[in-house]
Each structure stands twice: as C-alpha cells, then as structure tokens.
Write an enzyme that holds these catalytic residues in place. Structure first.
Site, PDB file in Angstrom:
ATOM      1  N   CYS A  40       0.808  -1.222   0.000  1.00  0.00           N
ATOM      2  CA  CYS A  40       0.000   0.000   0.000  1.00  0.00           C
ATOM      3  C   CYS A  40       0.843   1.276   0.000  1.00  0.00           C
ATOM      4  CB  CYS A  40      -0.993  -0.001   1.158  1.00  0.00           C
ATOM      5  SG  CYS A  40      -0.267  -0.346   2.775  1.00  0.00           S
ATOM      6  N   ASP A  89      -7.494   5.670  -1.241  1.00  0.00           N
ATOM      7  CA  ASP A  89      -7.212   4.415  -0.550  1.00  0.00           C
ATOM      8  C   ASP A  89      -6.702   3.365  -1.530  1.00  0.00           C
ATOM      9  OD1 ASP A  89      -7.121   2.277   1.156  1.00  0.00           O
ATOM     10  OD2 ASP A  89      -9.238   2.323   1.721  1.00  0.00           O
ATOM     11  N   HIS A 145      -6.220   0.248  -0.807  1.00  0.00           N
ATOM     12  CA  HIS A 145      -6.552  -1.076  -0.292  1.00  0.00           C
ATOM     13  C   HIS A 145      -7.736  -1.725  -1.006  1.00  0.00           C
ATOM     14  CE1 HIS A 145      -4.288   0.865   2.988  1.00  0.00           C
ATOM     15  NE2 HIS A 145      -3.798  -0.337   3.169  1.00  0.00           N
TER      16      HIS A 145
END
Length: 468
Positions: A127, A355, A357
C-alpha cells in the site's frame, strides 16, 4: 454471488434447514461479517459513504470547493487562510470530477512475478508503494497537463460496490497466497503520438488524453513499466527491502527518486526528483537538480518528516492544512500504522485521502486502448487528523529554478514557527547538503528514520527537528 471456498462451509448444508431462504440470508450476512473481520485484520475496510459538510470549504490539492449554494460573501473568506488555491463556489460536481481525475493506484493481482520472489500480487503489503505511485502520478499530471486538467470521463465512474469488493478481495487473498505466476512480460508501455483533428480545442483535448493514457501506462504492473510496481520493488532490493516487506514513507521517497532518475522513457527526461536530508531542503541541491544535466528540468521535491512522537501532534494540524492548500503540493503519503494512504485534501479537521486497499485485476497497459476506469476512484474517503500516523512524506512539484525560489519563499512563511508551534516540520537552508556532512555513511535502509542529526551541529540550529 459465489463465496470464497474457505468461507463457504456455512452454506453447504441448507437442505436440512426449515427455511432455506432465511438461512441463505443469515449465512450470507454471516459470511460478510467474517469477510469484514478478515479484511479489517489485513487493513482493508468496508466501503462506507463519505459525508461532507455544506458549511465548510473542501481543499483538494490547492483548489478550494464550497458546496454552499447561497450567495454568501463569507464563503470565500472561509477558504483556508494563507492558501493560494482557486475557489469554486457551490459546485459539488466540480469537486467530484476533480477528485475522480486523480490517478488511483491500488493493489493488483495476477501480476508477472515480482523481482526476487514468486509473489504475483501486492495485496496486504504494497500500500505504501501504491500511495507513492499516486503522489508521483500527481506530479506528472502537473508537469504534463496542469492542475486545471480533469478527465472527460471522470463523472461516468460507477460507485464502488461494497459486497463485490469484499468478496473478490478475499478470493484474491487466497490467489495471492497461492502465488500463481503470470507467464509473460507485457512489453514496454507505448508513447502515443497525438494527431491534430477537428478544431484547436479538440486537438488540445486529444493531446491531453494521449498524455493521460501514456502517464498511466508508466505505472503499469509489468517489469518494463518505468514507474510500475516491479521497478519499485527492484529499486527497494538495493535498500534492503523485498517484495512482501512493509515499506515506510521515507524509504518509498528514496525509491521514487531512484525510479524517476533511472527511467529511460524520453517523456520522463525532463523531470527528476530530490529527497530532503534530515528534514532539511538544501536549496543549492534543488537548483542543481533543475539545471543538470541540462537546464529546464522540473524537480519533484520529497520531504520525509515525522509530525510527533507515537501520535501526530495536534500542533501540526494547521501546518498540514496549509501544505495541502498549495497548488504545487502533490500530497502526502502516510496513513494509519501499517495502513498507508495518499492524502490529497481536507475539510475541517478531517483529511481527504485516496485508498490503495482495493485488490483489482491486472490490466495490460501495452495495448493502445486499455481501460482507464480502474485507475480513477469515484469515492473520496475521510480520516480525522488525530488518526494520522506521524511518519509521512510530503511532496511538491517545482517546474523551474525560478519556480523553486518562489516555492521556498512561500513555504518558509508557512513553516515560520508561531508562539505555539515552536519547531517547524522541516526547513530550507542555503548551500548543498554535502557542506554539512549530514548522515554520512548511512546505509539506505537506515534512511527509514530520517531524523539522524550531525552531532557537530548545536541544538540552536534553525534546521533542527524536535518532537513537540
């Protein structure tokens, strides 16, 4: 929807149940709860709708948006004091289009094996590298397209579906653990040639779309992509990092610098990167980067900092807001502990971020018409400043040496300590870093802690970094 095999045992024996419909709904919800727990352990969260206030300005990488539709003179004044951003009044759609036009880099699966490993996905560990890619992509957007550019198809993106993401993410986790390799390299991403067609405006739009597509292709997930995950992982090997390791924001800053410097695509010849030393930007080093090996190169300035001890010091909140209000800021990479994200703006005391993820499928960017939709996110997220991890890297884009002089002067004012904020997050100093012999002999992996001081410097030096 078919559930992952490892979680599907609860639904295998439904014929003996008195109410199959009820049991299916119950077990379906149970599986979703199990999936939620699994994803939370991995740092992946269920998508929830993000709320924005109509009474407070929203700052996005130097642009100010206010969703209030009334003609209120106080609205303009509400945009963050000291910022030089454009103000867009009463237009939530403009904010949505601007946000969705930023390049979104996320976990991917079914990749060619990563360097020195059998891993075919970065799910669960990549990430921070993805956040770094997003910040680098924003710098390239400023370089090639300008801050006012937006993607013509940004408003056609569909909202992310919670159930689809969570179910497929669990499936992809299993696939990642099994490590099935992809057999072939996808070749070099194409540099497209723009063709004039129609009016001058149409030709300009077509040219910008070619830049957009080429820019995204540089971040493709194949070994030949100049700024792709495979190249970043290979750079990390020289710094003691391997595929599957956790990468911190300071190490990623050095990896990005190395990747930009060693990129061989002619389109990237006009840009380079600089990483600050010991929370200090040495102006002569940045000027040299602008001028060597040839004059006119743009510089991406990356500054690893730590905004507190174990937690972010609230005294730095206004500093972070000021930074994100600047048009040449390319964002902040950081996040929560062991869960990285890319901060692009704020509203009130909450950060707006992208994000990484989400585990998406491999896209072959070597084709001329590869789909762009999975590289843009329609859904912003918010996080309270208080939850931000203090370790982060701040990025800026400087187009020229003259531009840098203006940037350094403006940032020096932002960094000027007030009565409450006694110590700046970073400083500017004249001269070269070598003149101060900072961090001499450090191995690359030790640069993860970017605040090692030269013992010969006194505690009163303005460049010192002290945790509040």
């Amino acid at each position: 929807m078919t559930q992952p095999h490892l979680l599907s045992s609860a639904t295998q024996d439904t014929e003996t149940q008195p109410n199959n419909c009820f049991c299916f709904v119950f077990n379906h919800q149970l599986n979703r709860n199990i999936l939620s727990s699994l994803l939370c352990i991995l740092g992946w969260a269920l998508k929830s709708k993000t709320s924005f206030s109509r009474n407070s300005p929203v700052l996005l990488l130097g642009k100010c948006y206010h969703f209030k539709v009334e003609d209120d003179d106080s609205v303009t004044e509400a945009c963050y004091e000291g910022s030089n951003e454009d103000s867009v009044m009463g237009n939530a759609e403009a904010f949505r289009k601007d946000f969705a036009s930023r390049v979104w880099l996320t976990y991917r699966e079914e990749l060619p094996p990563l360097p020195s490993s059998t891993l075919t996905s970065d799910c669960g560990w990549g990430c921070m590298l993805r956040a770094g890619q997003m910040m680098l992509a924003q710098a390239l957007i400023l370089h090639f397209l300008g801050r006012d550019w937006t993607w013509s198809e940004a408003m056609t993106l569909q909202p992310l579906d919670t159930e689809t993401w969570t179910t497929t993410a669990a499936k992809r986790l299993v696939a990642s653990l099994q490590g099935s390799p992809r057999p072939s390299d996808q070749g070099s991403p194409p540099m497209h040639q723009a063709q004039a067609r129609g009016s001058a405006e149409e030709a300009d739009a077509h040219l910008k779309e070619m830049y957009h597509r080429t820019l995204v292709s540089w971040f493709g997930d194949s070994p030949s992509a100049h700024l792709g995950l495979h190249r970043l992982v290979r750079m990390g090997l020289t710094m003691g990092k391997q595929a599957g390791d956790w990468y911190g924001p300071a190490v990623v800053a050095h990896i990005l610098k190395k990747a930009v410097e060693e990129a061989t695509d002619p389109g990237l010849a006009g840009i380079t990167a600089y990483v600050s030393q010991d929370c200090t930007v040495y102006s002569a080093d940045v000027i040299d980067s602008h001028r060597a090996p040839r004059a006119g190169r743009a510089v991406i300035i990356l500054i690893p900092v730590r905004l507190g001890g174990e937690k972010t010091n609230p005294d730095y909140f206004n500093f972070a807001k000021s930074i994100l209000s600047l048009e040449y800021c390319i964002g902040i990479i950081g996040g929560k502990p062991k869960q990285a994200c890319y901060f692009v703006g704020f509203q009130d005391d909450s950060l707006i971020y992208m994000d990484p993820h989400y585990c998406q499928s491999f896209v072959d960017v070597s084709t001329s018409d590869f789909p762009l939709q999975s590289y843009h996110c329609p859904s912003p997220k918010k996080m309270p400043f208080s939850k931000m991890d203090p370790s982060c890297t701040i990025g800026f884009y400087s187009r020229s040496a003259q531009d840098y002089e203006r940037i350094s002067q403006e940032l020096s004012k932002v960094l000027q300590p007030s009565a409450r904020d006694k110590y700046p997050a970073f400083t500017f100093m004249q001269g070269h870093g070598r003149d101060y012999d900072l961090s001499a002999g450090l191995t690359p992996e030790k640069r993860e802690w970017p605040f090692i001081r030269d013992p010969r410097r006194t505690a009163t030096t303005t460049g010192d970094f002290v945790l509040l």
